[in-house]
Scaffold this motif. Structure first.
Motif, short mmCIF file in Angstrom:
data_model
loop_
_atom_site.label_atom_id
_atom_site.label_comp_id
_atom_site.label_asym_id
_atom_site.label_seq_id
_atom_site.Cartn_x
_atom_site.Cartn_y
_atom_site.Cartn_z
N GLU A 12 -9.00 -7.03 9.43
CA GLU A 12 -8.67 -7.99 8.40
C GLU A 12 -8.23 -7.27 7.12
N ARG A 13 -7.46 -7.99 6.33
CA ARG A 13 -7.05 -7.46 5.04
C ARG A 13 -8.29 -7.25 4.16
N GLU A 14 -8.32 -6.15 3.43
CA GLU A 14 -9.47 -5.88 2.58
C GLU A 14 -9.02 -5.48 1.18
N PHE A 26 -4.50 -4.39 -1.94
CA PHE A 26 -5.20 -4.70 -0.71
C PHE A 26 -4.62 -3.83 0.40
N ARG A 27 -5.33 -3.74 1.50
CA ARG A 27 -4.80 -3.00 2.64
C ARG A 27 -5.22 -3.69 3.93
N GLN A 28 -4.41 -3.46 4.96
CA GLN A 28 -4.71 -4.02 6.26
C GLN A 28 -4.37 -3.00 7.33
N ALA A 29 -5.38 -2.61 8.07
CA ALA A 29 -5.20 -1.68 9.18
C ALA A 29 -4.97 -2.47 10.47
N PRO A 30 -4.35 -1.87 11.46
CA PRO A 30 -4.09 -2.58 12.72
C PRO A 30 -5.38 -3.11 13.33
N GLN A 77 3.56 1.46 4.29
CA GLN A 77 2.62 2.05 5.24
C GLN A 77 2.07 3.36 4.68
N VAL A 78 0.79 3.52 4.78
CA VAL A 78 0.12 4.77 4.47
C VAL A 78 -0.56 5.25 5.75
N THR A 79 -0.20 6.44 6.20
CA THR A 79 -0.79 7.00 7.40
C THR A 79 -1.41 8.34 7.07
N GLU A 92 -9.32 6.92 7.93
CA GLU A 92 -9.66 5.49 7.85
C GLU A 92 -8.96 4.77 6.71
N ASP A 93 -8.23 5.50 5.86
CA ASP A 93 -7.42 4.87 4.82
C ASP A 93 -6.07 4.43 5.36
N THR A 94 -5.76 4.77 6.58
CA THR A 94 -4.49 4.37 7.18
C THR A 94 -4.38 2.86 7.25
N ALA A 95 -3.29 2.33 6.68
CA ALA A 95 -3.11 0.88 6.63
C ALA A 95 -1.79 0.55 5.94
N LEU A 96 -1.44 -0.72 6.00
CA LEU A 96 -0.39 -1.24 5.14
C LEU A 96 -1.06 -1.59 3.81
N TYR A 97 -0.45 -1.15 2.72
CA TYR A 97 -1.03 -1.40 1.41
C TYR A 97 -0.15 -2.39 0.65
#
Length: 123
Positions: free
Chosen positions: A44-46, A37-41, A118-120, A88-93
């Motif tokens: 919501e988590r997706e 799953f991932r969650q961007a600032p 973190q993936v940035t 747009e893939d930037t998020a916590l995974y």
């Protein structure tokens, strides 16, 4: 108690690749579904992707064709290979394990979670 240890996050330019790893503290993956799953600032988590020990994998439409989930049974590790990364893939995974054998795209239906690298992706 199950511990999931993730690694492989970082900073990459758009179009680049990263591989995330999720290692379990014991033979957790043999009987369960492992998901990413991932969650961007501010979002919501997706759901991103999931794999079963018995075989088969599923992906969110947003990553299909770019991300590949796989597992190494001997190492009790699940991987997420991410290619053609976009900003747009930037998020916590997060990786997560689900006790039931059926697929789920809902985070609350998973039982254990990793810490979330973190993936940035820069443009």
């Amino acid at each position: 108690q199950v511990q999931l240890v993730e690694s492989g996050g970082g900073l990459v330019q758009a179009g680049g690749s990263l591989r995330l790893s999720c290692a379990a503290s014991r033979r957790t993956f043999r009987s369960y579904v492992t998901g990413w799953f991932r969650q961007a600032p501010g979002k919501e988590r997706e759901f991103v992707s999931a794999i079963k020990w018995s075989g088969g994998s599923i992906y969110a439409d947003s990553v299909k064709g770019r991300f590949t989930i796989s597992r190494d049974n001997a190492k009790n590790t699940v991987y997420l290979q991410m290619n053609s990364l976009k900003p747009e893939d930037t998020a916590l995974y997060y990786c997560a394990v689900r006790y039931k054998r059926s697929w789920s795209l809902i985070g609350n239906e998973y039982d254990y979670w990793g810490q979330g690298p973190q993936v940035t992706v820069s443009s």
